[in-house]
Design a protein around this motif. Structure first.
Motif, PDB file in Angstrom:
ATOM      1  N   TYR A  20     -15.151  17.071  42.835  1.00  0.00           N
ATOM      2  CA  TYR A  20     -14.273  16.038  43.387  1.00  0.00           C
ATOM      3  C   TYR A  20     -13.816  16.423  44.792  1.00  0.00           C
ATOM      4  O   TYR A  20     -13.921  15.634  45.729  1.00  0.00           O
ATOM      5  CB  TYR A  20     -13.067  15.850  42.469  1.00  0.00           C
ATOM      6  N   GLY A  21     -13.313  17.654  44.929  1.00  0.00           N
ATOM      7  CA  GLY A  21     -12.736  18.070  46.200  1.00  0.00           C
ATOM      8  C   GLY A  21     -13.759  18.201  47.315  1.00  0.00           C
ATOM      9  O   GLY A  21     -13.614  17.609  48.383  1.00  0.00           O
ATOM     10  N   VAL A  22     -14.831  18.972  47.074  1.00  0.00           N
ATOM     11  CA  VAL A  22     -15.788  19.282  48.138  1.00  0.00           C
ATOM     12  C   VAL A  22     -16.863  18.191  48.276  1.00  0.00           C
ATOM     13  O   VAL A  22     -17.069  17.648  49.363  1.00  0.00           O
ATOM     14  CB  VAL A  22     -16.451  20.655  47.895  1.00  0.00           C
ATOM     15  N   ILE A  23     -17.547  17.859  47.176  1.00  0.00           N
ATOM     16  CA  ILE A  23     -18.677  16.920  47.280  1.00  0.00           C
ATOM     17  C   ILE A  23     -18.192  15.496  47.567  1.00  0.00           C
ATOM     18  O   ILE A  23     -18.624  14.853  48.530  1.00  0.00           O
ATOM     19  CB  ILE A  23     -19.538  16.965  46.007  1.00  0.00           C
ATOM     20  N   ALA A  24     -17.285  14.992  46.730  1.00  0.00           N
ATOM     21  CA  ALA A  24     -16.768  13.640  46.966  1.00  0.00           C
ATOM     22  C   ALA A  24     -15.963  13.581  48.263  1.00  0.00           C
ATOM     23  O   ALA A  24     -16.018  12.584  48.998  1.00  0.00           O
ATOM     24  CB  ALA A  24     -15.921  13.185  45.782  1.00  0.00           C
ATOM     25  N   GLY A  25     -15.221  14.639  48.560  1.00  0.00           N
ATOM     26  CA  GLY A  25     -14.459  14.678  49.815  1.00  0.00           C
ATOM     27  C   GLY A  25     -15.365  14.634  51.033  1.00  0.00           C
ATOM     28  O   GLY A  25     -15.060  13.968  52.027  1.00  0.00           O
TER      29      GLY A  25
END
Length: 406
Positions: free
Chosen positions: A103-108
Motif C-alpha cells: 500500500y505505502g510504496v507500490i500504491a503510493g
C-alpha cells in the motif's frame, strides 16, 4: 484533437481513483482490532503512501514534461491497482510491513506518477482560468473519500479487510488506467478560443500582487528563490494539519461514542468539502489573488483546528468542523500549483510543482504519526489538534510575505 473538457474529465476521474488514500482512516480501527496493532502502527502505511507519493512527484513531473502525460499516468494507474491487490494478502502475511510495501510504496508510487500529470495538462488547456481548471481536475482527489469511505466500511463489514483490498484494487486498476489513457497536452502554439481570455487574464494579473512569472524558471533556478521556501513551508504546515485529520477523524469520532458507519460518513463530509474547496478556492484566487486567498483560508483552518476537540463532540458539530477543514484543505491543491505557475512559469511546472509538493509528503509522514503517538500516550487527540492549528497560523502569516514581495 481531444477536446479540452474531455481532458478535464479524464483528469478528474483519474484523481477520483488516486484519492482513495483519503479514506484510509476507515481501515484504522479494523486493523487495530483484527491484528492487535497500535494506532501509530496502523497509521504507518498511510504515512508511507503519502511520503512516496510526494517524493516521486518531482521525477514524475519531469517524466511527463518530457514524455507527455499519457504513458506516465497509465503506469501510475497500473501501480495503484496492483498495490491494492497485493495489500489484500494482509490476512495471510499479517505484518504491517506488508502494507507498508504494497500500500505505502507500490500504491503510493502509482499515485505519485498519476497525480503529476493532470495538473500541468489542465493549466495548459485553460490559460485563461488556471486556478479553476486546476481545481476541477484535483477535485476528484478530494471527492474520492466521499465515494470510497462508506463503500470500504460496508465491504470490510461484509467481507473483511483482505477481500476489501482485492475488490478495490480491481476497480482502481481498470478505471485509473482508462482515465489516464485520455490525457493529452494541447498542440504547440495552442491558444484558448475563450472570448473571456483577455479580460480574465487581465483581471487575474491585476488581482495578484505576487505577479506572473516574467520567464520560465527551471527547478535549479527555482530553488534559489526564497519564494520557493515560503511555498514549501506553507504547504508543509497545511498538509500536516489536513492529513492528520483525514487519517484520524474516523477513530476520533468513534472515541466520542459515534457509530462506526456514522464516523465513516464524517470522512465523506470532509471529502465532499475537500472536493469543493479545490475549484472553489481556485476560482476565488483567479479573482482576488493567491496570497490573499491563502491568508484567509489558512486563518480559518487554524481557528477550526484549535477549536476542534472542544467543539466536535457530537455528530452534527463533527460534520460541520470536518466540512470546514475539508474545504480549506482542498484549497491547497489549486492554490499551490497555480501559485507555483504564477511565480516560476508553466514550461517546467510539472517538475517545479513536484518539488513544492514534497512538502505534502513530509507533512503526510509527520502529521498522522504525530497524532497516533499523542493518542497512544495520552488517550486523547487534543494536543495534536492544537499543534496543527498553531502551524496553520504560521502558514497564514507566511502567505502575507508572498503578497508583499514585488
Amino acid at each position: 484533437m481531444v477536446g479540452r473538457w474531455v481532458v478535464i474529465l479524464a483528469g478528474f476521474l483519474l484523481n477520483l481513483m488516486l484519492g482513495i488514500v483519503y479514506a484510509w482512516s476507515v481501515f484504522v480501527k479494523p486493523l487495530t482490532q483484527v491484528f492487535g496493532w497500535s494506532v501509530t502502527v496502523a497509521s504507518l502505511p498511510y504515512s508511507i503512501f503519502l511520503l512516496v507519493f510526494a517524493f516521486l512527484m518531482p521525477l514524475a513531473g519531469k517524466a511527463q514534461d518530457r514524455a507527455g502525460p499519457r504513458k506516465v499516468a497509465m503506469l501510475g494507474g497500473a501501480l495503484l491497482g496492483v498495490g491494492f491487490l497485493l495489500s489484500g494478502f494482509i490476512e495471510v502475511i499479517r505484518s504491517p510491513y506488508w502494507l507498508v510495501l504494497t500500500y505505502g510504496v507500490i500504491a503510493g508510487a502509482g499515485c505519485g506518477l498519476g497525480y503529476a500529470c493532470p495538473i500541468p495538462v489542465a493549466r495548459k488547456w485553460f490559460p485563461e482560468r488556471p486556478g479553476l481548471a486546476t481545481g476541477l481536475v484535483v477535485m476528484g482527489f478530494g471527492l474520492s473519500a466521499l465515494l470510497f469511505a462508506p463503500i470500504e466500511r460496508m465491504l470490510i463489514k461484509a467481507y473483511g479487510v483482505g477481500s476489501t483490498f482485492h475488490i478495490l484494487g480491481a476497480v482502481l486498476l481498470i478505471v485509473a488506467v482508462l482515465a489516464a489513457s485520455m490525457l493529452r497536452n494541447p498542440p504547440e502554439g495552442y491558444v484558448s478560443r475563450s472570448p473571456e481570455q483577455k479580460v480574465t487574464v487581465a483581471k487575474s494579473t491585476e488581482a495578484k500582487p505576487e505577479g506572473i512569472a516574467r520567464r520560465d524558471l527551471t527547478s535549479s533556478e527555482m530553488v534559489r528563490d526564497v519564494r520557493f521556501y515560503i511555498l514549501w513551508l506553507s504547504f508543509f504546515f497545511m498538509a500536516l494539519a489536513g492529513l492528520m485529520v483525514i487519517g484520524h477523524i474516523a477513530p476520533y469520532a468513534q472515541e466520542q461514542g459515534i457509530d462506526p458507519l456514522a464516523a465513516a460518513f464524517a470522512v465523506s463530509a470532509l471529502s465532499a468539502l475537500n472536493a469543493l474547496g479545490r475549484p472553489g478556492a481556485g476560482a476565488i484566487s483567479d479573482r482576488i489573488g493567491r496570497a490573499k486567498t491563502m491568508f484567509m483560508l489558512f486563518l480559518v483552518q487554524a481557528i477550526t483546528l484549535i477549536a476542534f476537540p472542544h467543539v466536535a463532540v457530537s455528530l452534527a458539530t463533527l460534520y460541520i468542523c470536518a466540512a470546514i477543514i475539508g474545504f480549506n484543505f482542498g484549497a491547497n491543491f489549486s492554490l499551490f500549483p497555480t501559485a507555483t505557475g504564477d511565480l516560476f512559469g508553466i514550461k517546467h511546472l510539472g517538475a517545479n510543482y513536484g518539488l513544492v509538493f514534497t512538502s505534502y509528503g513530509v507533512g503526510g509522514l509527520v502529521g498522522p504519526i504525530m497524532a497516533g503517538y499523542i493518542f497512544d500516550v495520552t488517550g486523547r487527540y487534543d494536543l495534536a489538534f492544537l499543534a496543527a492549528g498553531v502551524l496553520a497560523f504560521i502558514a497564514a502569516f507566511l502567505s502575507l510575505t508572498l503578497r508583499r514581495r514585488r
